[in-house]
Design a protein around this motif. Sequence first.
Motif, PDB file in Angstrom:
ATOM      1  N   TRP A   1     -23.272   6.604  13.931  1.00 37.22           N
ATOM      2  CA  TRP A   1     -23.882   6.282  12.636  1.00 37.22           C
ATOM      3  C   TRP A   1     -24.930   5.210  12.873  1.00 37.22           C
TER       4      TRP A   1
ATOM      5  N   LEU B   1     -26.785   6.688   8.833  1.00 36.19           N
ATOM      6  CA  LEU B   1     -27.067   8.106   9.067  1.00 36.19           C
ATOM      7  C   LEU B   1     -26.295   8.599  10.286  1.00 36.19           C
TER       8      LEU B   1
ATOM      9  N   MET C   1     -26.001  11.053   5.301  1.00 35.36           N
ATOM     10  CA  MET C   1     -25.801   9.620   5.100  1.00 35.36           C
ATOM     11  C   MET C   1     -24.349   9.335   4.728  1.00 35.36           C
TER      12      MET C   1
ATOM     13  N   SER D   1     -26.095  10.695  13.325  1.00 36.58           N
ATOM     14  CA  SER D   1     -27.111  11.348  14.146  1.00 36.58           C
ATOM     15  C   SER D   1     -26.813  11.109  15.621  1.00 36.58           C
TER      16      SER D   1
ATOM     17  N   GLU E   1     -29.117   2.073   8.284  1.00 32.52           N
ATOM     18  CA  GLU E   1     -30.380   2.207   7.584  1.00 32.52           C
ATOM     19  C   GLU E   1     -31.236   0.968   7.878  1.00 32.52           C
TER      20      GLU E   1
END
Length: 220
Positions: A14, A214, A99, A216, A17
């Motif tokens: 994660w 996020l 998210m 990813s 942000e």
Amino acid sequence: GSMEEVSLPLYFGWFLEYTFQDKLEVMAKDFLKTLGTLEVFKKHIRDFSGEGEEETNLEQYFQHKGPLHCTTKYCNYGKAKGAKEYAEKESVRQQYGSMTELAIGALFITPRTMGVRVLLTQDQLQLWPDDAEEKADAGPEAELPPGSRAHITLGCAEGIKPVQTGPDLLEILQLQKQGQEGEKVQDLENGPLTYYGNGIWVLSFTEPLLAPALFSSYYK
Ligand code: ACK
């Protein structure tokens, strides 16, 4: 085929942000600044400084490169054990690019690393690998629940790699599980500060800090 293997990342995780990364970094800097001024910290400064050194600038002591993140699976481009299986998991495929909100429960430093503890929800635990808490030398009393290792590395001492933050957090959780209360130092803005010895300082947040992130992967 070989194309698939090449496409595995260095790690999944994660990623905080952007604006929250700044917020967390400012908060960590403020914490180090405050900690450095406390008499009780100065009393234990030798945990962080060499022979004869009276001062340590904690803000320079911990260095960090790259995006702030909570690693779920370290893949090492497919060379790590279970990397391919993880990448193919249904939950990983489904939640990739989505998210979430990470709950941060504590900020800690050791002579090696600085990080925050992430408290995972049941949903987030679906992305957590089964072997993350395994340790070669772990006895039965050392067992901690899945997700215990979840953290965000905020900095490392010179010569220390970020992979150390996980074991440092597990050590703290084991001390707490064994009933070691540590030395309650004082209440800071966000909650109580505790010293566990050997340069281990933990600021427990009275209210978890919520961090948008996020899911990813990272390729260097
Ligand atoms: O701070 P971290 O969680 O610790 O994020 C970095 C990231 O992968 C890139 O280096 C983590 N990492 C490195 N090696 C390992 C490993 N063997 N097991 C688990 N996480 C690892 C590191």
